[in-house]
Design a protein around this motif. Structure first.
Motif, short mmCIF file in Angstrom:
data_model
loop_
_atom_site.label_atom_id
_atom_site.label_comp_id
_atom_site.label_asym_id
_atom_site.label_seq_id
_atom_site.Cartn_x
_atom_site.Cartn_y
_atom_site.Cartn_z
N VAL A 170 -8.15 4.20 -1.09
CA VAL A 170 -7.56 3.21 -0.17
C VAL A 170 -8.31 1.88 -0.27
N SER A 171 -9.63 1.95 -0.28
CA SER A 171 -10.45 0.74 -0.33
C SER A 171 -10.16 -0.05 -1.60
N THR A 172 -10.10 0.66 -2.71
CA THR A 172 -9.84 0.02 -4.00
C THR A 172 -8.49 -0.69 -3.99
N TYR A 173 -7.47 0.02 -3.52
CA TYR A 173 -6.12 -0.59 -3.55
C TYR A 173 -5.99 -1.72 -2.55
N ALA A 201 -0.71 2.96 5.80
CA ALA A 201 -1.54 2.26 6.78
C ALA A 201 -0.65 1.90 7.97
N GLY A 202 -1.20 1.20 8.93
CA GLY A 202 -0.40 0.82 10.10
C GLY A 202 -1.10 -0.30 10.83
N LEU A 227 0.84 -1.20 0.00
CA LEU A 227 0.00 0.00 0.00
C LEU A 227 0.87 1.25 0.00
N LYS A 228 1.99 1.16 0.69
CA LYS A 228 2.92 2.29 0.77
C LYS A 228 3.41 2.71 -0.62
N LYS A 229 3.56 1.74 -1.51
CA LYS A 229 4.00 2.04 -2.88
C LYS A 229 3.00 2.92 -3.62
#
Ligand SMILES: *Cc1c(COP(=O)(O)O)cnc(C)c1O
Length: 372
Positions: free
Chosen positions: A362-365, A314-315, A307-309
């Motif tokens: 965010v949800s999509t990824y 997130a965490g 996700l960071k890419k």
């Protein structure tokens, strides 16, 4: 899309001009802004409020105020921020690690019951994610066993239970106003209670144990106070922090409404994804400080990394306290639910400056990541 932060404060010109106003008074320490902030919190919760330098300080001083002594045991869930444990230890207590309910991550009272001893003095529930839905059961457990209750409500500013605000009922409630909490002072914390002896203790202990009632004014700007109250700390709140807090408190309904809107959207977007599950919180009651999902099928750490890419930070909350090497000296525990669940927890970006489009992104990824 810009980088999407996990959490951040929502600050603007209003907070800045409040700080400027404090500068113009020439008095940055604890003074009238702190008193006003305490008064406003007192009105909000219909109780007494005392402000300190952090949520951790609030917990420590609340524990001291109820008379936690060396060796006294405090029942607490391991699924919390290390600050909760450090506060218990700083106050001289021993954190007794309890498991959580799998469904909502609240303190498991059946486990707490097994861990009761003659030394158990208090129970410290943590309103994980803002959820306090089982607090009534906890209070009846506490009263059956003559325990004091200190609520770690660092996640739960604005949450309610049966239409009662967390902080407006119960024994002692501690809030944090650190930079990423739902409202912030920069750094700060508060203790809310009806117990006047607790308020008195904290009012003195936060400022080196000073007893204002016995203060003797010697000459201009020179005071001689009796330090009769015992061990004290420099844990008071500054006017600068309180000025920021006052502005944030004024906006708190909007800030929390925004967080709820985002949480509803995440829930709507993600409820049909079989590879994760949502916590069953009702966001009409819960004021979400964090938005947490459980990864049922997939590697949480890998997902975080990927996700960071895409600029999504997130965490996860939290690595269980009882597994930290330092805390293991206070007891070795096997907590099946906590140990099974923590590596599945994923916290998605949540703060009041986030927009619906970010939540959708965010949800999509996340879905894409789970299904590729
Ligand atoms: C933030 C937090 C604290 C401590 O608050 P600070 O103001 O950062 O000292 C304690 N417990 C929990 C669960 C928290 O999230």
């Amino acid at each position: 899309m810009d980088k999407i932060q996990l959490s951040k404060p929502s600050l603007g010109e209003d907070e800045l001009s409040a700080v400027r106003e404090v500068f113009s008074t020439g008095y940055l320490g604890m003074g009238e802004y702190v008193r006003e902030f305490e008064n406003k919190l007192g009105v909000m919760f219909n109780r007494q409020a005392v402000c300190v330098s952090s949520g951790t300080a609030a917990l420590q001083l609340a524990l001291e105020a109820i008379g936690i002594n060396k060796g006294d045991e405090v029942l607490v869930q391991s699924m919390t921020y290390t600050a909760t444990y450090q506060a218990i230890i700083a106050a001289g207590g021993i954190p007794i690690s309890c498991d959580i309910n799998e469904l909502d991550l609240s303190l498991d009272l059946s486990d707490a019951k097994r861990k009761l001893t003659k030394k158990t003095k208090a129970i410290l529930p943590v309103h994980y994610g803002g959820y306090a839905g089982r607090i009534k059961e906890l209070y009846s457990f506490a009263s059956d066993n003559k325990l004091r209750v200190i609520e770690d409500a660092a996640h739960a500013f604005g949450s309610s239970v049966d239409d009662n605000l967390v902080g407006s009922f119960g024994d002692i409630c501690c809030f944090s106003f650190d930079p990423v909490k739902s409202i912030t002072c920069g750094e700060g914390g508060a203790i809310i209670t009806n117990d006047t002896s607790v308020i008195r203790h904290v009012q003195s202990a936060r400022i080196l144990g000073l007893n204002k009632d016995t203060g003797v004014k010697l000459e201009d700007n020179s005071f001689c106070y009796e330090f009769t109250a015992g061990q004290g700390w420099r844990y008071h709140m500054s006017n600068v922090s309180a000025a920021i807090g006052l502005v944030q408190l004024g906006k708190s309904n909007d800030l929390i409404r925004k967080r709820r809107l985002l949480a509803f959207r995440y829930a709507q977007n993600l409820s049909d994804e079989p590879k994760l599950s949502l916590l069953p919180y009702n966001y009409n009651d819960v004021a979400p400080y964090i938005f947490v999902v459980l990864i049922l099928d997939g590697n949480r750490d890998k997902i975080l990394e990927n996700l960071k890419k895409f600029g999504i930070h997130a965490g996860f909350h939290y690595y269980p306290c009882h597994l930290h090497p330092y805390f293991s000296q206070f007891g070795k525990y096997y907590l099946p639910v906590t140990e099974n669940i923590y590596s599945k927890l994923l916290t998605l970006p949540m703060h009041a400056d986030l927009e619906i489009k970010h939540v959708d992104f965010v949800s999509t990824y996340l879905k894409r990541e789970l299904n590729n």
